[in-house]
Design an enzyme around this catalytic site. Structure first.
Site, PDB file in Angstrom:
ATOM      1  N   GLU A   1      42.939  36.299  40.934  1.00  0.00           N
ATOM      2  CA  GLU A   1      43.366  36.988  42.310  1.00  0.00           C
ATOM      3  C   GLU A   1      42.924  38.536  42.223  1.00  0.00           C
ATOM      4  O   GLU A   1      42.519  38.918  43.164  1.00  0.00           O
ATOM      5  CB  GLU A   1      44.811  37.016  41.883  1.00  0.00           C
ATOM      6  CG  GLU A   1      45.674  37.805  43.135  1.00  0.00           C
ATOM      7  CD  GLU A   1      45.594  37.198  44.317  1.00  0.00           C
ATOM      8  OE1 GLU A   1      45.269  36.010  44.616  1.00  0.00           O
ATOM      9  OE2 GLU A   1      46.004  37.885  45.517  1.00  0.00           O
ATOM     10  N   ASP A   2      42.869  39.133  41.087  1.00  0.00           N
ATOM     11  CA  ASP A   2      42.850  40.426  40.907  1.00  0.00           C
ATOM     12  C   ASP A   2      41.443  40.993  40.666  1.00  0.00           C
ATOM     13  O   ASP A   2      41.131  42.090  40.647  1.00  0.00           O
ATOM     14  CB  ASP A   2      43.717  41.067  40.209  1.00  0.00           C
ATOM     15  CG  ASP A   2      45.260  41.028  40.768  1.00  0.00           C
ATOM     16  OD1 ASP A   2      45.244  40.697  41.875  1.00  0.00           O
ATOM     17  OD2 ASP A   2      46.249  41.398  39.810  1.00  0.00           O
TER      18      ASP A   2
END
Ligand code: MN
Length: 767
Positions: A89-90
């Site tokens: 996600e990051d």
């Protein structure tokens, strides 16, 4: 972003060692290596980021994996997934890399966590559709939800770093969905902490107030508990039990909730004391029996409150919870709730799902209530029609509700949510029983279907052969299963009615040799004031729209139509059509039908004003033909040459023959002119049958084209097994035109029959 300092890196390594060393239950070398590799990747990927609080980002996934390992007790796969949960996600680590290095299972979980990461990130309120998406991941791997809960727990524990507005938002989501979800997963400790933290950030003053009161009363509470526990401890020890006994402080949130929702003052709530006895059962004796033995020892000491016995040992709660609860009169006239559990039951109560799976293969062979619940959630998710908001509401409903247990006539137990009705029960048994339910008998007494059931009721459903599903039933039921089934039944009932109505209409129209064309339907829809054809069919199917006046409605317009034809005016004489005259008008009548095939002569009377050269009083119609030499077509400048036999032949004005004729027989020339006029024509339908010869189609079309003043609307011809059938609709001006056409068609070799069919309707609107 500042790089990590040496101290920070040391701290991170130290925390990871703590995780690894704490995982004593993970012994396999490959499992341990999986965790180490997951950490190293996550560490590297997050190395340049920090949390809002300023601490290195990696500390968050580390904390989440500790919750997973120590507070929930999941294994290496989940710990690795927890370490990696924010990586895809990051950071720019792709999922493929996770799959390659950590295997399919870890990748599925991380992918699930990535997918749901946006669930609550919108600034607006709850994103219902996203929540639904989140639960879809649950059907992929339930560990996704559990890691998500651990993630949320750590975020709640570190909420201080965020702005007040964000804190409030996150805390609200937590109490709205995450705490109930934790409850449903059987993660009581986590649920309680989420609730308390949520209260702390949503209503800081109330939280502090209750906390203060709890602390003020703690000493007294502890003393009473000690007093209560001492004789119990003695008795159990002398009976040979291995056990722990603890006073159970109530959570801040549960006190607040009761004060808020039941209007009970703090003192009264706090008065209710509780202790928990967790014992190691003796092997070979059913745990249930041993729980009741402990119960018996306690009630030897204290008097039980008869209506406060909760037996979740015989019937576990839907989320898997097992325990025996009893409330007894303790010292100083205070009620004390005693929870009796075995070690296994306690672990299930504390660690919920994880422990449930751990014991699944040993003690509990049958499908547990939690399995059933997960199955239900999956069913709900698979329901294609489920509206997202409705779904969340129902899901929440199922999360919160505690259950009642009712019995079938044969004594089988069914678990239903509180407030479930007889109809819910019917659908719980089988969707067909629900759909055909008429009434119910509860404890042998007749009740309506919306009768609310109580725990212990014995329920029998009375059904009828006919389905009686009604829309109101949706208000009678509380279970998602019943709601979904009723919705589907209503929909398919509608569909069924629609189909039935369609068949009825088609059958009726067929009597008139019609098919339900758009125009017919439009007329019926207008006549019955319905918005669309499905509604029309459905109303016909239900008998709300009768078909008796079908003819009347369809007849509102005659089958006649004004059609433009080319006409040949022969001045000063009467003329009649000749079969040799065939020209296509190049202006198609409105409506797109094929161009009219007409060349007709007007009557003399219609041309009286013309400078007529014809002898007055000639009543005989004049035949005419188009000359083969120049083949004039409508619109050409033409002249007529009247032969001695009275037939007028039509030539183009510049035809050399015509020029010659005019020069030699000027007296035989009649002025003629093509005109366009509109003539009322009548729709007829003829049916042709015959032997399917190779050129029969072209012969038929040629015959029609060469023939009369016919304006073809549709031609439909098909051949099979050497037989052909044709259906032709055309506009004619009168029966003579039609008869002449039929005669000519019959002359074609191979044609067996030509028949005029009745048309009693008209599908065209007047022009
Ligand atoms: Mn996270």
């Amino acid at each position: 972003m500042a790089a990590l300092s040496h101290t920070e890196e040391q701290e991170i390594r130290r925390q990871f060692q703590e995780l690894l060393e704490g995982c004593t239950f993970i012994r396999s070398e490959s499992d341990r290596s999986l965790i180490v590799r997951a950490f190293e990747l996550a560490f590297k990927a997050h190395s340049s980021t920090r949390r809002k609080s300023g601490e290195p980002y990696i500390l968050h996934p580390l904390a989440v994996s500790k919750i997973i390992a120590f507070e929930i007790g999941l294994g290496a796969t989940s710990i690795a997934a927890a370490l990696l949960h924010d990586v895809v996600e990051d950071t720019d680590v792709p999922l493929d890399l996770i799959r390659r290095d950590f295997g399919e299972r870890v990748a599925i979980i991380v992918n699930g966590l990535t997918k749901i990461s946006g669930v609550f990130d919108k600034d607006s309120s709850l994103q219902a559709e996203n929540f639904r998406k989140m639960l879809i991941t649950l059907s992929e791997d339930v560990r996704v939800i559990i890691i998500k809960l651990a993630d949320r727990l750590h975020n709640m524990r570190t909420l201080d770093a965020l702005s007040e507005q964000k804190r409030f938002k996150i805390a609200s989501e937590t109490i709205y969905l995450y705490a109930p979800l934790a409850h449903r997963m059987g993660l009581y400790a986590i649920k309680q902490e989420l609730e308390d933290l949520s209260l702390k950030y949503r209503h800081p003053h109330i939280y502090q107030q209750v906390l203060q009161q709890v602390q003020d009363n703690e000493e007294t509470r502890a003393r009473i508990i000690d007093e209560f526990v001492a004789p119990v401890r003695e008795k159990l020890t002398s009976a040979g039990y291995q056990f722990d006994i603890t006073g159970r402080p109530k959570s801040i949130y549960s006190i607040y909730y009761k004060m808020q929702h039941k209007g009970i003052p703090f003192e009264e709530i706090y008065d209710l004391l509780a202790v928990r006895i967790v014992f190691d059962p003796e092997p070979g004796i059913p745990e249930k029996n041993q729980c009741w033995s402990v119960y018996s020892l306690i009630t030897d000491l204290y008097t039980p409150k008869q209506d406060r016995i909760r037996d979740w040992v015989s019937l576990p709660k839907a989320n898997g919870y097992e325990a025996l609860h009893v409330t007894v009169m303790g010292p100083r006239g205070k009620w004390v709730e005693v929870q009796i559990r075995t070690r296994r039951m306690d672990e299930i109560a504390e660690k919920g799902f994880a422990a449930h799976w751990k014991y699944k293969n040993s003690t509990l062979q049958q499908e547990s209530e939690l399995d059933k619940w997960l199955k239900k959630v999956r069913e709900m998710l698979n329901e294609p029609n489920a509206d997202a908001i409705e779904f969340v509401n129902e899901f929440k409903m199922n999360l919160f509700s505690s259950e009642i247990q009712v019995f079938t006539p044969k004594g089988h137990i069914k678990t239903l949510p509180v407030k479930a009705t007889a109809l819910d029960f019917a659908y719980e048994i089988h969707s067909e029983i629900g759909n055909s339910a008429m009434a119910a008998k509860v404890n042998y007494k007749l009740v309506p279907l919306n009768h609310v059931l109580n725990s212990g009721d014995q329920v029998e459903i009375i059904t009828s052969d006919k389905k009686r599903i009604q829309r109101e039933w949706l208000d009678y039921v509380v279970t998602a299963k019943a709601k979904g089934t009723i919705m589907n039944a209503i929909k398919s009932e509608n569909k069924h009615r629609t189909e039935k109505g369609k068949e009825m209409l088609e059958a009726r129209l067929k009597e008139f040799n019609l098919a339900p064309s758009a125009r017919i339907l439009k007329k019926l829809m207008d006549a019955h004031k319905v918005a669309n054809k499905d509604e029309l069919y459905s109303k016909i199917g239900m008998g709300l729209v009768g078909l008796d006046d079908l003819q009347k409605i369809l007849r509102k317009n005659t089958p006649n139509k004004w059609i433009r034809y080319w006409q040949l005016q022969i001045f000063g004489t009467k003329s009649k059509p000749s079969r040799d005259v065939q020209e296509a008008g190049d202006e198609a009548p409105t409506g797109g039908a094929p161009a009219g095939l007409a060349a007709s002569a007007t009557s003399a009377t219609s041309a009286t004003s013309a400078a007529s050269t014809a002898s007055a009083g000639d009543e005989l119609p004049v035949s005419f033909r188009t000359a083969r030499c120049c083949n004039p077509i409508p619109g050409d400048d033409v002249i007529g040459y009247k032969s001695p036999g009275g037939v007028v032949s039509i030539h183009k004005s510049r035809c050399p023959n015509a020029v010659r004729m005019v020069a030699n027989h000027g007296d035989m020339i009649v002025p003629v002119k093509w005109t366009m006029s509109t003539i009322l024509s009548f729709l007829v339908r003829i049916e042709i049958k015959g032997i399917d010869r190779y050129d029969i189609y072209s012969q038929i079309t040629r015959s029609i084209a060469e023939g009369l003043n016919a304006n073809i609307r549709t031609i439909n011809m098909s051949g099979h097994d050497g037989i052909f059938e044709g259906m032709i609709e055309l506009y004619v001006r009168n029966t003579r035109d039609l008869e002449s056409l039929i005669t000519r068609l019959k002359e074609i070799k191979g044609i067996e029959s030509v028949k005029r069919l009745d048309i009693r309707q008209e599908e065209d609107t007047p022009e």
